[in-house]
Every structure is written in C-alpha cells, then in structure tokens.
Design a protein around this motif. Structure first.
Motif, short mmCIF file in Angstrom:
data_model
loop_
_atom_site.label_atom_id
_atom_site.label_comp_id
_atom_site.label_asym_id
_atom_site.label_seq_id
_atom_site.Cartn_x
_atom_site.Cartn_y
_atom_site.Cartn_z
N ASP A 148 -15.00 -8.19 1.25
CA ASP A 148 -13.96 -8.50 2.25
C ASP A 148 -14.66 -8.86 3.56
O ASP A 148 -15.54 -8.14 4.01
CB ASP A 148 -13.03 -7.28 2.46
CG ASP A 148 -11.74 -7.67 3.18
OD1 ASP A 148 -11.81 -8.37 4.22
OD2 ASP A 148 -10.66 -7.27 2.72
N SER A 187 6.52 -3.79 11.89
CA SER A 187 7.95 -3.88 12.25
C SER A 187 8.26 -2.93 13.41
O SER A 187 9.11 -3.24 14.25
CB SER A 187 8.83 -3.51 11.05
OG SER A 187 8.56 -4.36 9.97
N GLY A 236 -4.50 -10.28 -1.33
CA GLY A 236 -3.25 -10.32 -0.56
C GLY A 236 -2.65 -11.71 -0.39
O GLY A 236 -2.92 -12.63 -1.17
N CYS A 242 6.64 -7.69 2.09
CA CYS A 242 7.81 -6.89 2.45
C CYS A 242 9.05 -7.75 2.72
O CYS A 242 9.35 -8.07 3.88
CB CYS A 242 7.53 -6.01 3.67
SG CYS A 242 8.85 -4.80 3.88
N ALA A 275 11.26 -7.02 5.73
CA ALA A 275 10.78 -6.99 7.12
C ALA A 275 11.45 -8.03 8.04
O ALA A 275 11.72 -7.71 9.20
CB ALA A 275 9.27 -7.14 7.14
N ALA A 318 8.97 -0.12 -2.58
CA ALA A 318 9.88 0.51 -1.62
C ALA A 318 9.86 -0.29 -0.34
O ALA A 318 8.81 -0.75 0.10
CB ALA A 318 9.46 1.95 -1.33
C1 LIG Z 1 5.49 -7.30 8.99
C2 LIG Z 1 5.15 -6.57 7.72
C3 LIG Z 1 5.92 -5.47 7.36
C4 LIG Z 1 5.64 -4.81 6.18
N1 LIG Z 1 6.38 -3.71 5.88
C5 LIG Z 1 6.09 -3.00 4.77
C6 LIG Z 1 6.79 -1.78 4.51
O1 LIG Z 1 7.65 -1.36 5.28
N2 LIG Z 1 6.46 -1.08 3.38
C7 LIG Z 1 5.48 -1.51 2.54
O2 LIG Z 1 5.20 -0.82 1.56
N3 LIG Z 1 4.81 -2.67 2.76
C8 LIG Z 1 5.08 -3.41 3.86
N4 LIG Z 1 4.37 -4.56 4.13
C9 LIG Z 1 3.54 -5.17 3.06
C10 LIG Z 1 2.17 -4.55 2.89
O3 LIG Z 1 1.45 -4.54 4.08
C11 LIG Z 1 1.43 -5.36 1.84
O4 LIG Z 1 2.24 -5.46 0.68
C12 LIG Z 1 0.10 -4.71 1.44
O5 LIG Z 1 -0.74 -4.67 2.56
C13 LIG Z 1 -0.53 -5.50 0.30
O6 LIG Z 1 -1.81 -5.03 0.02
P1 LIG Z 1 -2.94 -6.04 -0.51
O7 LIG Z 1 -4.18 -5.22 -0.61
O8 LIG Z 1 -2.46 -6.81 -1.64
O9 LIG Z 1 -3.11 -7.09 0.70
P2 LIG Z 1 -3.68 -6.79 2.16
O10 LIG Z 1 -3.47 -5.36 2.54
O11 LIG Z 1 -3.08 -7.83 3.04
O12 LIG Z 1 -5.26 -6.99 2.04
C14 LIG Z 1 -5.83 -8.19 1.60
C15 LIG Z 1 -7.31 -8.13 1.95
O13 LIG Z 1 -7.99 -9.20 1.27
C16 LIG Z 1 -8.94 -9.78 2.16
N5 LIG Z 1 -9.17 -11.16 1.74
C17 LIG Z 1 -8.35 -12.22 1.86
N6 LIG Z 1 -8.93 -13.34 1.36
C18 LIG Z 1 -10.16 -12.94 0.90
C19 LIG Z 1 -11.23 -13.63 0.29
N7 LIG Z 1 -11.18 -14.96 0.04
N8 LIG Z 1 -12.34 -12.92 -0.03
C20 LIG Z 1 -12.41 -11.59 0.21
N9 LIG Z 1 -11.41 -10.89 0.79
C21 LIG Z 1 -10.31 -11.56 1.14
C22 LIG Z 1 -8.27 -9.65 3.52
O14 LIG Z 1 -9.25 -9.70 4.57
C23 LIG Z 1 -7.58 -8.31 3.44
O15 LIG Z 1 -8.40 -7.26 3.92
C24 LIG Z 1 4.58 -5.25 5.33
C25 LIG Z 1 3.80 -6.33 5.72
C26 LIG Z 1 4.06 -6.99 6.90
C27 LIG Z 1 3.19 -8.14 7.31
#
Ligand SMILES: Cc1cc2nc3c(=O)[nH]c(=O)nc-3n(C[C@H](O)[C@H](O)[C@H](O)COP(=O)(O)OP(=O)(O)OC[C@H]3O[C@@H](n4cnc5c(N)ncnc54)[C@H](O)[C@@H]3O)c2cc1C
Length: 415
Positions: free
Chosen positions: A38, A50, A109, A165, A168, A344
């Motif tokens: 990452d 939010s 993500g 989300c 949101a 959730a």
């Molecule tokens: C405004 C908002 C409100 C939300 N509210 C809620 C809520 O109330 N409840 C809830 O459960 N969820 C909520 N979420 C959603 C939640 O944050 C995400 O679903 C969660 O973070 C997903 O996890 P993830 O690891 O898939 O992605 P992320 O946590 O986004 O992490 C992805 C990671 O991958 C890395 N990455 C990207 N591209 C590359 C690459 N090419 N090479 C290496 N690394 C890379 C990024 O740097 C990042 O660190 C909300 C999100 C937002 C934006």
C-alpha cells in the motif's frame, strides 16, 4: 527490475488489508511470511467522515499513520500495484519491480471518479461544493453547512451504485436538515436529495422507513436523477434523468451548498485485469471469497465482486472467512463458504439518532441488537459515534474476531 517473494501478499492496507494481515498473524499456529502492499502514509476511519462533515468529530480523530497499523511481524511494501499476473503468481508495482506470492489477497478498495462529472473538479472545495467522500474535502462540508443562511438551497447527490456506504449520501442530507432545524432556519431553506437509483435505499425493508425519515425532515427526494455537471460560476447543478419516459432529459437546480457523492470505481490496477470482471471487481465466490479461477487468490472489501453493500462492517465479517480459508489451504483442507453478505449502514437520521440498517445477501434484515431494526434510536447513535470506531481500531484492525452475531432468523413482521 527487482523481484521479491512473500508467502502471502495482501494488496491494499485499508480496512480489509490490515484486518486480514493482523488476523492471519494472530490466528496461525505457524509463523507466516506476510506482506501488505500500500502506498498510503495515512489510514482513515472513513465511516466517521459523515460525522466530520456534520461537525460531530474532527478529521484528525479519524486518522492514524499507516505504519502504526501494520502488524509487527508483517512486511510493509510501500508501493502501488500496477497490475496482476496470476498465471505466474506475480504482482507488478508501478516502479516496475514485482512481488511473487504463494497466496494473494486483493483489497484495494474503491476510488472516487471526480472527473466523471463535468465541472466538478474545478468546483470542489469552494463556493459551496463539498463532499464527505475524501479527507481533503470533508471538513469543507461542515464549513458549508455552517455558512447557510435563510433562503439557502442545499442539494445532496448520490451516483450509480456501487459506492462506499450507500447510505452515506443521504446521511449528509439528514444531518444538514437537522442542523438547519436546530439553528432555527430550516423553514426558510430548501433541502433536496437526488439519487441516480430508483429508490432511496437498496433494501426495501429500510427504504420504506427512510422515505418517512426524509419526509419528516421536509427533504424533497428526486430518484432517477444523476448529477452530470456542476457550473461553479452560475452555482447550478445539472442532472440527467435515468429511466422512464424522460430518460436522458436534463434538469438543473440552483444551489448554495452542493454535497456531491462522486461515482466510484476500483483502482486502475484492476482495469482489464485477468483477476477482475468487466467492471473491474475481483471475481470471487460470494460465500468463500476465493477467486473463481485462481484458488490461491482471495478478495474482500469494496473491490470484491460480491453483492453485499460496500462497508467496513462487511469487511468485519468477510475478513475472518478469508483468514480461515487461507489457513485451510495452508493445511491442505477445503475452503468454507461462510460469508452471508452481512453489511451494516448506520444511517444517521439526525444528531443523536441512527437507524442501524443491517442486512445480508438478498436484503434480509439481520439486526445485532434484539430491537426493532426499523427504528431510529439514540443507542445506535452512541454505538456509531463511540462504539464502532473503538471496534475498528482496537479489535478489527488488530485481528480479533469475536464480534456480536447478527440475527439471521429475524423476520420482518410486515412481510
Ligand atoms: C463518506 C463515507 C462514509 C462511510 N460510512 C460507512 C459506515 O457508516 N459504515 C461502514 O461500515 N462503512 C462505511 N464506509 C465504507 C468503508 O469505509 C469502506 O467500505 C471500507 O473502508 C472498505 O475497506 P477496503 O479495505 O476495501 O478499502 P479501503 O479501506 O478504502 O482501503 C483501500 C486501500 O487500498 C490502497 N490501494 C488503492 N489502490 C492501490 C494499489 N494500486 N496498490 C496498493 N494499494 C492500493 C489504498 O491506499 C487504501 O489504503 C464509508 C465510506 C465513506 C467514504
């Protein structure tokens, strides 16, 4: 170009990547060689964005250094992945270096596509255009809200799914309407919520309650409306109608505050990738989260092609499944298909009130507390504001797995 090897490589050190890495190192009987790739310096607890946008907490409270979250016995490769070569079990970095693996977990993500809306990039962050969807724009939402005066028009938008989300975008509208009410100017302001989707929320059980919540706030809801253009100088937002008789027609509205939820997509490393479907999501089995073609690959989180709601809550349930299945494979055992699609969405319907929308695949409500899940409650607000961040930082990201179970036998009394 350099090449290194790790037994288990995790792409993405967000909610999913850190949880999987920490849980693997906590639950394996034998030492594992794990690397997280990452490039990010910082890790945000995005669910609290939010609340930041509504002045309930600060951005700095949502932030940790990425380095502080990488488990001690896990290597951090601070680099960006460019592509996947699953036939040779290789991940290629943007530097040109590559990392080979025995097992791979893909969880990079979703990224915001600000460019997909004409004029948005230029408008964002000034003159009333804000978004809770990025750390550098979320604080401006609160500034915009505080600046509203009697006569103001506040617009809130939601693009096509999938997005992080799905609740949101409307949370921002409810908190804004409640804020205006508390400051005494709500009757003199207009609040509208526009969504590209045909309904306010994708799960009918909760959607029917949310329609009432929006009406209670006096928010005019416009379904089938997709934001396509922002005119910063004229302060007008243009929407394209999606579906129905007026398909493709355009309508525009004046704004003083425009909260935009941008369209979202998986990162470029998944575009056209052999591990992804045509939309760029990693093709895994909905229950086991194992890749449909490459058994040594798993995916979870927002970039997985599973039909759950994209939330950190979903990650909390997915990570133990991925971890158990990796440990099964390491022992030569069969994988299990135990993820039920749990997600959730704590819908902050007002300051001090949350409707906790919990559900599994197919939109079946599955509450964790033994309370009617269709009701807005203070206890859910307290859980959202205080409990869930603790759960995230101190339990989930540290690889602990015993969380209260959701009730899969809950029956909707109205069904
Ligand atoms: C405004 C908002 C409100 C939300 N509210 C809620 C809520 O109330 N409840 C809830 O459960 N969820 C909520 N979420 C959603 C939640 O944050 C995400 O679903 C969660 O973070 C997903 O996890 P993830 O690891 O898939 O992605 P992320 O946590 O986004 O992490 C992805 C990671 O991958 C890395 N990455 C990207 N591209 C590359 C690459 N090419 N090479 C290496 N690394 C890379 C990024 O740097 C990042 O660190 C909300 C999100 C937002 C934006």
């Amino acid at each position: 170009m350099a090449q290194i090897h790790h037994q288990i490589v995790v792409v993405g050190g967000g909610a999913a990547g850190i949880t999987v890495a920490a849980s693997l190192s906590r639950h394996s009987d034998v030492p594992l060689d794990i690397a997280v790739i990452d490039p990010a310096d910082h890790h945000y607890y995005q669910p609290a964005f939010s609340l930041v946008g509504a002045g309930v907490c600060t951005l700095s409270e949502t932030l940790r250094d990425e380095e502080s979250l990488i488990p001690k016995d896990v290597s951090w490769i601070k680099a960006r992945v460019r592509s996947f070569e699953p036939e040779t079990k290789t991940v290629v970095l943007t530097s040109g270096n590559s990392v080979t693996y025995d097992y791979l977990v893909i969880c990079p993500g979703l990224v915001c596509k600000w460019d997909a809306i004409a004029g948005l990039k230029d408008a964002l962050g000034r003159e009333g255009v804000c978004s809770n969807y990025a750390p550098d724009t979320v604080e401006y939402t609160w500034a915009c809200l505080k600046a509203l005066k009697p006569g103001a028009k506040a617009l809130f938008t939601q693009p096509a799914m999938p997005i992080k989300c799905p609740g949101a975008p409307q949370k921002a509208a409810y908190l804004a309407a409640d804020y205006l009410k508390r400051t005494g100017i709500r009757p003199h302001c207009e609040v509208r919520f526009f969504t590209q989707t045909p309904a306010i929320f994708g799960v009918p059980f909760y959607a029917k309650e949310l329609v009432k919540v929006a009406a209670g706030h006096g928010i005019e809801v416009h379904t089938h409306h997709n934001l396509v253009e922002v005119d910063r100088r004229a302060r007008r937002a243009t929407f394209e109608i999606v579906g129905g008789d007026q398909q493709g027609a355009r309508v525009s509205f004046a704004y003083d505050m425009l909260h935009v939820t941008p369209p979202q997509a998986t990162p470029d490393c998944l575009k056209g990738s052999p591990v992804a479907n045509a939309a760029g999501f990693v093709e895994v089995d909905a229950g086991s989260l194992q890749h449909v073609k490459y058994p040594e690959i798993f995916a979870l989180g927002d970039a997985a092609a599973t039909a759950n709601s994209k939330t950190a809550a979903a990650v909390r349930r997915q990570a133990p499944v991925v971890v158990r299945n990796l440990l099964h494979l390491l022992r030569g055992e069969a994988v299990e298909a135990s993820y039920d699609g749990y997600a959730a969405c704590p819908l902050t319907t007002a300051y001090g009130k949350v409707l906790m929308a919990e559900f599994i695949y197919g939109g079946k409500p599955t509450p964790t507390l033994p309370l009617d899940p269709s009701k807005e409650r203070y206890v859910n607000w307290a859980i959202t504001k205080h409990g869930l961040p603790r759960l995230y930082w101190d339990y989930m990201l540290k690889g602990y797995e015993s969380f209260p179970a959701h009730d899969t036998s809950y029956a909707d009394p109205a069904a």
